[in-house]
Design a protein around this motif. Structure first.
Motif, PDB file in Angstrom:
ATOM      1  N   GLN A 252      39.295 -15.268  15.724  1.00 45.08           N
ATOM      2  CA  GLN A 252      38.482 -15.891  14.678  1.00 45.08           C
ATOM      3  C   GLN A 252      39.135 -15.767  13.306  1.00 45.08           C
ATOM      4  N   ASP A 253      39.856 -14.658  13.093  1.00 46.82           N
ATOM      5  CA  ASP A 253      40.433 -14.426  11.769  1.00 46.82           C
ATOM      6  C   ASP A 253      41.898 -14.838  11.690  1.00 46.82           C
ATOM      7  N   SER A 254      42.414 -15.473  12.718  1.00 52.42           N
ATOM      8  CA  SER A 254      43.833 -15.839  12.717  1.00 52.42           C
ATOM      9  C   SER A 254      44.101 -16.931  11.693  1.00 52.42           C
ATOM     10  N   PRO A 275      43.601 -24.865  14.831  1.00 53.66           N
ATOM     11  CA  PRO A 275      43.256 -23.456  14.673  1.00 53.66           C
ATOM     12  C   PRO A 275      42.992 -22.731  15.991  1.00 53.66           C
ATOM     13  N   LYS A 277      40.267 -21.315  17.555  1.00 53.20           N
ATOM     14  CA  LYS A 277      39.596 -20.019  17.398  1.00 53.20           C
ATOM     15  C   LYS A 277      39.123 -19.452  18.727  1.00 53.20           C
ATOM     16  N   ASP A 278      38.851 -20.349  19.704  1.00 49.75           N
ATOM     17  CA  ASP A 278      38.351 -19.910  21.002  1.00 49.75           C
ATOM     18  C   ASP A 278      39.535 -19.611  21.921  1.00 49.75           C
TER      19      ASP A 278
END
Length: 665
Positions: A252-254, A275, A277-278
């Motif tokens: 999530q914070d990448s 992104p 995130k999952d």
């Protein structure tokens, strides 16, 4: 100290003198007696008197003690105050336990004292019947003796064990809470500390958390070889590597965007750059990648990715995000098309390339990346997974060169091209220079490189300010001819001093300067004086000699053993490249004298100031005394007074130096 064991006398001394340096009676007093319990005098009375003074007594037995005496010495209950030094851990635990309660209150939170059965041991001398022997006894009859069997007694030392109870302090294990994630192993360190041994790919976090500390912002695209040359097994290995690496860095914070492309004859981008995130969904997408098995057209794939791979990122929008765009190439098959031009095209699009492959792919991967520092090779399938931390470091270092690459440096190679070296070995020297240049960022602001070859005379192949990119330097090195004359290293170093390391030829004031002399040791007799002249002007001379030659002569040229590398054969030269580059980089990081070498032309005098310098000119003018003073009304460049004093800081002088070089063209 030796002597007899007088434990009773020692106790009487304590009773008489007290505790040396002791405080008032409110502080508990603890006496620890370390003895074998074999005192020559009585200990019962002084031991009782010591205890009557409320002194807590611990008796620690050593060797094979006499436990009965130690029991007399120790405070009650004896099982908590009687310890055995033969078992250091047990003695220490028991002492800590007893001191913690009630004497001290320093017990760690959650710790408790537990008892356990143990044995006390002592060595005692006992009698035993060893057998019988014939002995003669008197008889009631006169003049007669009687033969009989008598017992034979001998003394024997035996180990006697005494059942007892021992005490130990038991504290919660710091690993009981299972703090290590992702299969990491917890290793306790003392009562309250621990460290985690992490599986490959999870070592960037103290608790093996699912990341590799990839906290840099990048747009990252993996280009995976799916051709027949890499085989199905190799393709599946690359998929497993991708999954493990991305599991470790995606979250999530990448701050990065990730995409995956695969190629053979054609290129597909099944996972668009984004992104993601999952992490679970991303892993399923990687699992869905299928092996295709066509031809290995790496060059075509690189060109396609440069044109289409990053279209989904804001780089192509009106507002750019300025994140570095990185392509990681995973291949284990030599390309069937040209990669050099395609790699150049990729770099022209401001993309950074990192190559990963097995050892035999190193030359091609270096051609693709243009820099050995951006190439990762592995020796066996398992070793590929060991490279994950290295890949993480390289991804986060793109666009931010570290160490030597980020230091300003003027570097000149002087290469022996004489008949003593021979054509074959000269080509090895040329290749060494070429591969060494790959370790530097070549442009006007970071590293400038010049090349001189010499036989009986020296020739400048290209000056410091001739080429402004790595590709231009590499292309020029490939064209360097072999001379085949006699050698004069002295003339080469003198040429470097007068015609290479000068402001007129592109040398930058305020930048460290290094000359690397590559030679077989021939023609060194006249080299010591010009080498000393170079050093006197702040230019380091690094001598690399291949073959047998006189060491004393070489040391006079190098000036110090630290700047001399002696190599037995040309074949071994490649193994010393890392050492030589490291020494050059150390010099690039050292303080610099702005007036060495003298940046002032035409006999101008350089005068140092705080963080700057100025040129004092005679008959000339300009920042570096580059313009002759013209008397009368003759047209000339804007005049400065004779003896002009123009002061320059390191920041401004490099800009002027570049402008001066441009005007010469």
């Amino acid at each position: 100290r030796g002597g007899s064991t007088e434990t009773g006398q020692a106790l009487k001394y304590i009773l008489h003198k007290g505790f040396p340096g002791g405080r008032n009676s409110s502080v508990p007093e603890v006496l620890i007696i370390i003895s074998d319990g074999k005192s020559q005098g009585s200990t019962a009375v002084p031991a009782m008197q010591v205890k009557d003074r409320h002194i807590t007594v611990f008796a620690v037995g050593i060797k094979f003690p006499r436990w009965e005496e130690l029991h007399v010495l120790a405070s009650e209950p004896p099982e908590r105050h009687l310890l055995f030094a033969g078992d250091a851990d047990d003695a220490a635990n028991g002492l800590y336990s007893a001191l913690s309660d009630p004497v001290c209150t320093a017990t760690a939170p959650g710790c408790k004292v537990e008892s356990h059965p143990c044995e006390r041991r002592t060595l005692e001398t006992v009698k035993e019947v060893a057998g019988n022997y014939v002995c003669w006894k008197g008889s009631k009859q006169p003049n007669a003796v009687q033969a009989s069997l008598c017992p034979f007694i001998r003394w024997k030392r035996v180990l006697i064990k005494h059942p007892s109870r021992c005490f130990r302090t038991v504290c919660p294990d710091p690993c009981d809470s299972q703090p290590c994630q992702n299969g990491g192993t917890c290793v306790p360190e003392g009562l309250d500390r621990y460290h985690c041994l992490c599986l490959l790919g999870y070592g960037g976090d103290a608790h093996c958390a699912a990341k590799l500390s990839l906290e840099c912002g990048v747009d990252l695209l993996f280009l995976v070889d799916s051709s027949a040359g890499v085989t199905l097994e190799g393709f599946l290995r690359f998929k497993a590597f991708l999954k493990r690496f991305l599991q470790a860095v995606v979250g999530q914070d990448s701050p990065m965007s990730v995409g995956v492309a695969q190629y053979d004859d054609n290129v597909k981008i099944p996972i668009e750059l984004g992104p993601h995130k999952d992490a679970v969904s991303l892993m399923k997408s990687i699992d869905a990648l299928n092996f295709s098995g066509g031809r290995t057209l790496t060059g075509r794939a690189l060109q396609y990715i440069a044109q289409h791979g990053f279209r989904s990122t804001p780089v192509f929008a009106d507002v750019q995000d300025d994140l570095p765009r990185v392509v990681v190439l995973l291949t284990d098959s030599k390309s069937q098309d040209s990669v050099a031009e395609a790699a150049k095209y990729v770099k022209d699009q401001n993309l950074f390339l990192i190559g990963i492959g097995s050892s035999f792919m190193r030359p091609e991967l270096t051609t693709v990346t243009g820099n050995p520092q951006q190439t990762i090779v592995y020796s066996d399938p398992q070793d590929l997974f060991n490279k994950m931390p290295e890949l993480q470091r390289k991804i986060c270092s793109v666009g931010n060169p570290e160490g030597c690459q980020a230091q300003s440096l003027d570097l000149a190679f002087a290469v022996d091209a004489s008949s003593g070296v021979g054509l074959e070995n000269f080509l090895r020297l040329r290749h060494f220079v070429r591969s060494s240049c790959l370790h530097f960022v070549i442009n006007r602001d970071v590293t400038q490189i010049a090349l001189v070859i010499y036989g009986s005379k020296a020739h400048t192949v290209f000056a410091l300010d001739t080429h402004t990119s790595n590709s231009a330097v590499l292309q020029a090195i490939d064209q360097v001819p072999f001379l085949g004359e006699s050698a004069s290293a002295g003339s080469a170093l003198l040429h470097v001093y007068s015609d290479v390391m000068t402001v007129q030829r592109g040398a930058r004031p305020g930048v460290n300067k290094v000359v690397v002399l590559l030679t077989n040791g021939g023609g060194m007799q006249d080299a010591a004086a010009p080498a000393q002249q170079l050093r006197h002007n702040g230019i380091l001379v690094f001598v690399v000699v291949i073959g047998d030659t006189e060491r004393d002569t070489l040391l006079r040229v190098a000036g110090s053993p630290a700047y001399l590398v002696h190599i037995s054969s040309y074949e071994d030269l490649q193994y010393y490249q890392g050492l030589i580059i490291e020494r050059i980089c150390e010099e690039a990081r050292s303080p610099v004298n702005l007036c060495k070498p003298n940046p002032c032309m035409n006999q101008g005098v350089c005068i140092l100031g705080p963080g700057s310098y100025r040129c004092q000119c005679h008959g000339w003018e300009g920042p570096h005394c580059e313009t002759r003073v013209v008397r009368g009304d003759s047209p000339r460049s804007p005049a400065l007074p004779p003896h002009s004093h123009v002061q320059w800081s390191p920041r401004g002088l490099q800009h002027f130096s570049r402008a001066l070089q441009h005007s010469k063209r």
